[in-house]
Structure formats: C-alpha cells, structure tokens
Design an enzyme around this catalytic site. Structure first.
Site, PDB file in Angstrom:
ATOM      1  N   LYS A  58     -24.751  -1.213 -28.223  1.00 40.14           N
ATOM      2  CA  LYS A  58     -24.200  -2.454 -28.724  1.00 40.14           C
ATOM      3  C   LYS A  58     -25.202  -3.118 -29.775  1.00 40.14           C
ATOM      4  O   LYS A  58     -24.961  -3.928 -30.703  1.00 40.14           O
ATOM      5  CB  LYS A  58     -23.734  -3.215 -27.875  1.00 40.14           C
ATOM      6  CG  LYS A  58     -22.306  -2.229 -27.133  1.00 40.14           C
ATOM      7  CD  LYS A  58     -21.652  -3.245 -26.013  1.00 40.14           C
ATOM      8  CE  LYS A  58     -20.387  -2.862 -25.604  1.00 40.14           C
ATOM      9  NZ  LYS A  58     -19.505  -3.604 -24.623  1.00 40.14           N
ATOM     10  N   SER A  88     -15.620  -5.811 -21.467  1.00 39.15           N
ATOM     11  CA  SER A  88     -17.083  -6.166 -21.986  1.00 39.15           C
ATOM     12  C   SER A  88     -16.896  -7.283 -23.031  1.00 39.15           C
ATOM     13  O   SER A  88     -18.079  -8.068 -23.360  1.00 39.15           O
ATOM     14  CB  SER A  88     -17.932  -5.135 -22.528  1.00 39.15           C
ATOM     15  OG  SER A  88     -17.299  -4.591 -23.575  1.00 39.15           O
TER      16      SER A  88
END
Length: 339
Positions: free
Chosen positions: A279, A234
């Site tokens: 996140k 990611s």
C-alpha cells in the site's frame, strides 16, 4: 527441421503456453493496488468540499497461475500466500467474496459511527437481522441458505443481535426443526431447517452457518458510500476521516493528498491490516504526500515500522505518520499548516 514440423512445434508451444496461463496453482498472489480518492465515493448531504484529498489504498489479489507465481517470486513487492492462508477451510469463492464485502460494510458502519459521534451529529443503528457469511458443507443449512442471506426471523421470532439468535438456537436439541424466514435479493423466503450437532463440538447444535450482525446506520444528515466491489475492512480509518471532514466546517486535508490504511473499531481504535508495504508503493505512485499507518502501540514489526522500511526502500518523499486512534489522526491533521 522442415517448415511443417517447425510450424507444428510452434503451434504446440503456443497452445501449451495459453493453456498453462489458465491453470491456477493453490496460491494467491498480492501486489500493489491503487490509492483512490474518497470524496467521489462518500457523499454526506450538504457536506463541505476539500482542497486536498483523503484516499483509501488497496492491494490487488488473485489466484496465481504458473507465470504469476514466477513473477511474484522475483518481485520485491508481490507476495504469495497458500490458499488456506486466505480462505477458511472449505470456503468457496462465493463465500470468500461475500465475507470480504460484508467486512467492508462493517468497516463503513464503524467509520460512520465514529465520524458522526465526533462531529456531534445524529446517529443510530437499525438492526436488520443475522447476516449469513458462510454455510458449512454437510450441515442442515447447506443447500438451503447461502452467503449473503439475511435471516430476519426464526420460528416467527425476531432478534436484536446475532448473539440473541445464537442463544435461541443453542437452547434447541439435535433433530429439532426451526422455521427460518430470510431475505435473498430483496425477496422474503421461508425454509424449514433441522438442527444437528457439530462434529468438532458434539454438545453444540446448530444449522451450520457462520454469521454476523446485519445493521444499517441511520444518520442526519444522510450519507451514501459507494464502494462497488471493494472488499475488506482496511479502509475504515480513511472513511472516517473523509466523513468527518464533510460533516464539519473547514478542510482537514489543508490541501494535501493524504492516503492511509487501518481498520476502525466502534470505539475509534485503529487496527492493523495486511499488505502495508504494498500500500505504501500504491500511495507513492499516486503522489500521496502523507500516509497514515497503524502504529499498534509501537510493538515490534508494527504496520508503521513495516511502512517505514518500504518508504525508505522506494525513496519516497511521502511522510509516514503513526496512528493508534481516530483522535491521533485528527490531532495530526489539526497541526498541519495550510498548503
């Protein structure tokens, strides 16, 4: 209740609590991790410094015990996932860790390729062999190969891709034997492995491994990326931006603290990731001012849309920016006024 009975009951309760903390359930729990500055991690020879920062964002994950399960149930930004939603069937902890670390390596390779090509710098790949991601229990390679092994030859034949390896093995028959030369912890080893038909694909034979390409980028100027034990793909987008910023004149950050997430393909396309809302929380706690989120071409429920929901919920001042490609991120950064 007598003092002795009270003491015994108290100690018994403490023992039960301690033991239950070590008892894990068939779930994983994820929670917001951190936003980590990339400049100390990525070093391009002769690269420029930046006034601001590009930051990767992480999600913390671990096996859930009873207490972790209950806390996750009551927490807005903690998520529970069944084991089979995280790990493949029959995948061991070691195989899962190796797969995640290899995905990080692939993410870094794609980021390097995009950044060097966009910056007009020298870049190529050196193919090192077939990377063993996992070994299927009950198949011939089980107990002979293990995750992380690097197959460099089969029957003294080298390959230029995992596709060539698969084609070669695919021409064999059940019970044929091949001589596999591989690297393990920088030591070259050989082993004879017979081939066997797969239970779910009886017309297909193999040794019983899941695999990928293992390649090393060759660059000028040289580059070093130290990710230690950070796994997964990611961080591809943020790696590519940090590398490009060091390769080119000027400062793409314009003095801002810029976080983000998204996989990076070798053609510059940004892909979605898991845990986008966690996140957002992690980046906000680190005082990020801008966050790049995969737009997924605007589909319903995209990472970008989920990021907006979390950003509004935690009332952050961080600007959420949708991106579909490396060029999208560059265009936005070039439009920033210097802080």
């Amino acid at each position: 209740m007598s003092r002795k009975r009270y003491t015994r009951s108290f100690l018994f309760a403490v023992i039960i609590i301690v033991l239950s903390a070590f008892y894990t359930l068939p779930y994983y729990v994820t929670k917001p991790g951190m936003a980590q500055e990339l400049e100390p991690i990525v070093e391009v020879a002769g690269g420029d410094d930046a006034e601001g920062s590009f930051m990767l964002t992480t999600v913390r994950m671990g096996k859930a015990n009873i207490y972790g399960y209950l806390v996750a149930k009551m927490s807005k930004y903690q998520e529970l996932y069944p084991e089979d939603a995280i790990r493949d069937t029959d995948e061991s902890d070691e195989e899962y860790s190796e797969r995640q670390l290899h995905m990080m390596d692939g993410s870094k390779n794609s980021a390097i390729k995009i950044a060097y090509e966009k910056a007009g710098k020298s870049f190529s790949f050196d193919y090192l062999g077939v990377y063993v991601l996992g070994v299927i229990k009950g198949m011939p390679a089980y107990g002979k190969l293990k995750p992380g092994d690097q197959i460099i030859k089969v029957d003294n034949k080298k390959f230029q891709s995992s596709a060539e390896f698969i084609e070669y093995i695919g021409k064999k028959k059940a019970n044929d034997t091949v001589l596999v030369t591989y690297m393990r912890e920088d030591i070259e080893k050989t082993v004879k492995i017979s081939l066997q038909a797969f239970k779910d694909q009886p017309k297909k034979v193999g040794m019983g491994i899941s695999l990928d390409d293992y390649k090393k980028p060759i660059t000028d100027p040289s580059i070093t990326i130290n990710t230690d034990q950070i796994g997964g793909p990611s961080a591809g987008l943020m790696f590519s931006l940090e590398i490009y910023n060091q390769l080119t004149e000027g400062d793409l950050t314009s003095g801002y603290q810029i976080a983000g997430t998204g996989t990076m393909s070798e053609d510059g396309t940004i892909g979605p990731i898991g845990g986008i809302q966690q996140k957002i929380v992690a980046a906000d706690k680190t005082d990020a001012e801008i966050f790049f989120a995969p737009n997924e071409k605007g589909i319903k429920g995209s990472n970008y849309q989920e990021a907006l929901i979390a950003a509004e919920d935690i009332d952050t001042d961080m600007k959420i920016v949708p991106v579909d490609s490396f060029d999208d991120a560059l265009d936005y950064l070039h439009s920033l006024e210097k802080k």
